[in-house]
Design an enzyme around this catalytic site. Structure first.
Site, PDB file in Angstrom:
ATOM      1  N   CYS A  16       6.193  -5.121   0.076  1.00  0.00           N
ATOM      2  CA  CYS A  16       5.968  -4.387  -0.691  1.00  0.00           C
ATOM      3  C   CYS A  16       6.152  -2.903   0.232  1.00  0.00           C
ATOM      4  CB  CYS A  16       4.989  -4.214  -1.560  1.00  0.00           C
ATOM      5  SG  CYS A  16       5.403  -2.586  -2.374  1.00  0.00           S
TER       6      CYS A  16
ATOM      7  N   GLY B 124       1.015  -1.191   0.258  1.00  0.00           N
ATOM      8  CA  GLY B 124      -0.163  -0.177  -0.053  1.00  0.00           C
ATOM      9  C   GLY B 124       1.260   1.586   0.077  1.00  0.00           C
ATOM     10  N   GLU B 125       0.625   2.053   0.839  1.00  0.00           N
ATOM     11  CA  GLU B 125       1.786   2.809   1.216  1.00  0.00           C
ATOM     12  C   GLU B 125       2.301   3.215   2.520  1.00  0.00           C
ATOM     13  OE1 GLU B 125       2.981   6.967   0.592  1.00  0.00           O
ATOM     14  OE2 GLU B 125       2.157   6.218   2.270  1.00  0.00           O
ATOM     15  N   SER B 126       3.698   2.605   2.482  1.00  0.00           N
ATOM     16  CA  SER B 126       4.133   3.153   4.314  1.00  0.00           C
ATOM     17  C   SER B 126       4.160   3.789   4.604  1.00  0.00           C
ATOM     18  CB  SER B 126       5.503   2.672   3.588  1.00  0.00           C
ATOM     19  OG  SER B 126       6.533   3.594   2.977  1.00  0.00           O
TER      20      SER B 126
ATOM     21  N   HIS C 146       5.083  -7.960  -4.834  1.00  0.00           N
ATOM     22  CA  HIS C 146       2.900  -8.564  -4.617  1.00  0.00           C
ATOM     23  C   HIS C 146       2.782 -10.085  -4.902  1.00  0.00           C
ATOM     24  CE1 HIS C 146       1.503  -4.767  -3.420  1.00  0.00           C
ATOM     25  NE2 HIS C 146       3.171  -4.395  -4.021  1.00  0.00           N
TER      26      HIS C 146
ATOM     27  N   ARG D 201      12.952   3.805  -0.609  1.00  0.00           N
ATOM     28  CA  ARG D 201      11.393   3.354  -0.480  1.00  0.00           C
ATOM     29  C   ARG D 201      10.589   3.290  -1.830  1.00  0.00           C
ATOM     30  NH1 ARG D 201       7.825   7.794   1.536  1.00  0.00           N
ATOM     31  NH2 ARG D 201       6.128   6.520   0.682  1.00  0.00           N
TER      32      ARG D 201
ATOM     33  N   GLU E  88      -0.105 -11.823  -3.909  1.00  0.00           N
ATOM     34  CA  GLU E  88      -0.553 -11.556  -3.418  1.00  0.00           C
ATOM     35  C   GLU E  88      -1.726 -11.607  -4.997  1.00  0.00           C
ATOM     36  OE1 GLU E  88       0.882  -9.091  -3.036  1.00  0.00           O
ATOM     37  OE2 GLU E  88      -0.471  -7.225  -3.065  1.00  0.00           O
TER      38      GLU E  88
ATOM     39  N   ILE F 180       5.504  -3.642  -7.789  1.00  0.00           N
ATOM     40  CA  ILE F 180       4.663  -1.876  -8.042  1.00  0.00           C
ATOM     41  C   ILE F 180       5.563  -1.045  -7.487  1.00  0.00           C
ATOM     42  CG2 ILE F 180       2.304  -0.930  -8.016  1.00  0.00           C
ATOM     43  CD1 ILE F 180       0.830  -3.709  -8.818  1.00  0.00           C
ATOM     44  N   ARG F 181       5.947  -0.224  -7.946  1.00  0.00           N
ATOM     45  CA  ARG F 181       6.513   0.939  -6.908  1.00  0.00           C
ATOM     46  C   ARG F 181       7.170   0.194  -6.169  1.00  0.00           C
ATOM     47  NH1 ARG F 181       1.925   2.352  -7.121  1.00  0.00           N
ATOM     48  NH2 ARG F 181       1.419   2.674  -4.836  1.00  0.00           N
TER      49      ARG F 181
HETATM   50  N1  GLN Z   1       6.850   2.589  -2.676  1.00  0.00           N
HETATM   51  C1  GLN Z   1       5.330   2.527  -1.681  1.00  0.00           C
HETATM   52  C2  GLN Z   1       5.602   3.243  -0.750  1.00  0.00           C
HETATM   53  O1  GLN Z   1       6.777   3.304  -0.276  1.00  0.00           O
HETATM   54  C3  GLN Z   1       5.048   1.032  -1.502  1.00  0.00           C
HETATM   55  C4  GLN Z   1       4.134   0.021  -3.407  1.00  0.00           C
HETATM   56  C5  GLN Z   1       3.759  -0.709  -2.468  1.00  0.00           C
HETATM   57  O2  GLN Z   1       3.474  -1.128  -1.691  1.00  0.00           O
HETATM   58  N2  GLN Z   1       2.894  -1.360  -3.937  1.00  0.00           N
HETATM   59  O3  GLN Z   1       4.783   2.795  -0.128  1.00  0.00           O
END
Ligand code: GLN
Length: 204
Positions: A84, A52-54, A175, A111, A177, A139-140
């Site tokens: 992630c 998600g978003e850390s 990911h 990150r 999942e 993903i990112r």
């Molecule tokens: N890079 C993202 C973050 O800093 C994480 C990306 C993800 O969980 N798909 O939260």
């Protein structure tokens, strides 16, 4: 077996579905609890901390008081799979003061390193403990820059660790999942876990 999926933010339902697939395939009687508040972690045999978003995830965990419960879970030797953003939150050094790290995995991360290069991609990964390559979706994704001596690297991509283990903590920068392949959930949370032994009914 009681599985807690940290559900303050991120891709919770896909992980719950992956856990359900493993539980059904192994015939393990499994209850899944989505955790958004304090007081639930203690009952869980294993935990999963999704992507998600850390910065958001770590702030919500601290606000709710779930952070200390996750640390206690790990200190008592119970498994957790962090993926992630979950890996970033677990890291000893996320190199971003906005992330309130749980400091349970001796790694340093950048990150959004993969994200700056390529937003998302899929790669077949050789993972220690799995016979066939795993279709890993990034993903990112965070880049693991360094690992401590107690951290085992389970998989590399382009010379960087992307799956690691330290005791009960397994973390991936991808990911697991997002495909139908649930072997990583099985490896991290079910394999060798006493609560994941087949229920007697499943043998009948
Ligand atoms: N890079 C993202 C973050 O800093 C994480 C990306 C993800 O969980 N798909 O939260």
């Amino acid at each position: 077996m009681h599985v807690g999926v940290i559900a303050v933010q991120g891709d919770v339902s896909e992980h719950a579905a992956a856990i359900r697939r493993v539980a059904d395939a192994r015939g393990v009687d499994t209850e899944i609890t989505k955790i958004r508040e304090a007081g639930l972690v203690d009952d869980c045999d294993v935990l999963l901390m999704p992507g998600g978003e850390s910065t958001t995830i770590s702030r919500l965990l601290a606000d709710e008081g779930i952070d200390e419960e996750i640390n206690a879970h790990v200190e008592s030797g119970k498994p957790i799979l962090a993926t992630c953003a979950g890996l970033i939150v677990a890291a000893r050094d996320p190199q971003d003061e906005r992330v309130q790290s749980l400091d349970m995995l001796d790694i340093t991360v950048d990150r959004n390193a993969f994200g700056r290069q390529r937003d998302s991609f899929e790669a077949p990964l050789d993972i220690a403990g799995l016979d066939e390559p795993f279709p890993a979706v990034f993903i990112r994704a965070p880049l693991v820059e360094s690992v401590g001596e107690d951290v085992a690297v389970l998989a590399d991509w382009e010379d960087s660790p992307v799956a690691v283990r330290q005791g009960p903590v397994v973390a991936t920068s991808f990911h697991p999942e997002l495909t139908e392949d649930s072997r990583l959930h099985e490896l991290a949370l079910f394999d060798g876990h006493p609560a994941a032994a087949e229920t007697p009914e499943a043998n009948q």
